[in-house]
Design an enzyme around this catalytic site. Sequence first.
Site, PDB file in Angstrom:
ATOM      1  N   ASP A 139      -5.870  -3.227  -2.846  1.00 14.72           N
ATOM      2  CA  ASP A 139      -4.834  -2.898  -1.943  1.00 14.72           C
ATOM      3  C   ASP A 139      -4.259  -4.082  -1.706  1.00 14.72           C
ATOM      4  OD1 ASP A 139      -3.759  -2.401   1.427  1.00 14.72           O
ATOM      5  OD2 ASP A 139      -4.416  -0.197   0.291  1.00 14.72           O
ATOM      6  N   SER A 182       0.750  -1.131   0.156  1.00 18.80           N
ATOM      7  CA  SER A 182      -0.376  -0.156  -0.175  1.00 18.80           C
ATOM      8  C   SER A 182       1.090   1.336   0.305  1.00 18.80           C
ATOM      9  CB  SER A 182      -0.940  -0.212   1.684  1.00 18.80           C
ATOM     10  OG  SER A 182      -1.612   1.012   1.020  1.00 18.80           O
TER      11      SER A 182
END
Length: 389
Positions: free
Chosen positions: A207, A46
């Site tokens: 993600d 991320s």
Amino acid sequence: MARPNTALLLTGGGARAAYQVGALKAIAEFYPRNQGIPFPILCGTSAGALNATSLACHASCFQLGVRKLEWVWRRFETHHIFDFHPGRLLWRLLYEGSAGLIHPDPNRAFNLFDNGPLRKLLEQLIDYHRIDDNILYGSLEALAITASDYGDGLSTTFFQGRSQHQPWQRERRRGVRTLITSDHLLASSALPFVFPATRIGDKFYGDGSIHQLSPLSPAIHLGAERILAIALASPPEPGQGQFRERLTSSHIASHLLETVFTDTLNSDLERLGRINLTLSLIPERDRARLKLKEVEACLLQPSQDLDLLALPFLPQLPTKMRRLLRILGVKGDEASSLASFLMFVPGYCQQLIALGYQDTLDDRERVARFLDIQSPLTQPQPRQANPSR
């Protein structure tokens, strides 16, 4: 150069990843000016993937890489990361209906924000060719970026490294050799329903913190025997977890974000500790049959609540953003992980850099021992009072 089995693991957390920059700034000052990166294995997920990739591009000079990273984070504005178009979002909700939520095309699947500005910023700031150069000339062993495959649900680690690093396949996770690009960074940071999925090849990714049941796994597969992890979990506050008379969307979103970005790392570190203890009780001659090795870990994390620190900066967000957060229950009267995740404003990021820097200096002896530094160059500085506490 540091031993090739030392890894740096940077977790996700949106704007809160500025804290990692401050911690790295303190660590960089432990070394001489022209020292190469002491973490030849870099793993990021991320927002942590953005920091790890930037460091990989400057692996030959650790202090220079950290200075460039700090320069960018100190100047971040919301419009550098994403766009928010309320009218366009309302149109899709009203006229596309449920199809907008489930359509496989990432340009139509539901998401609050457009991360197009982040793609432009990455293309301007990151020279991906430098990663291969640093691997070729010995400044870097490997860079690993983790994303979640929306098709099969596997945690997929894209890695670029030396020839001896081979792809892997384990339960619910895999490693894929590739050349890292902006697509991998956008995929790793595409939180579901917040940012659009990213297509890589014939697959869609989101993600990397989703489905990442073993955050330490990529570093270990790439040969790490020591892992320094910089996480973004806030310390528990007094009374935290008590029953609330009202439950808002902000509370639920904050709960989900903390679960996604925090819980799996803590569980993996606990599991690693048990494995190390077990191996220490097994005779050396019998360990090879288990195909396990002891891995030392060191965790750095904030000493203050990063969500609470974000509260004074809510008025600095764009008006459209504040209205959206208010609809979701973020009214500025209590801490919110959702707000801190999106708080890409200079004041907040600069405060987190300062906190990460001071926290690491306060813990310098432990960090120095972990990194085999006999005498860190930096002297501890007095902690300044935080007016927002």
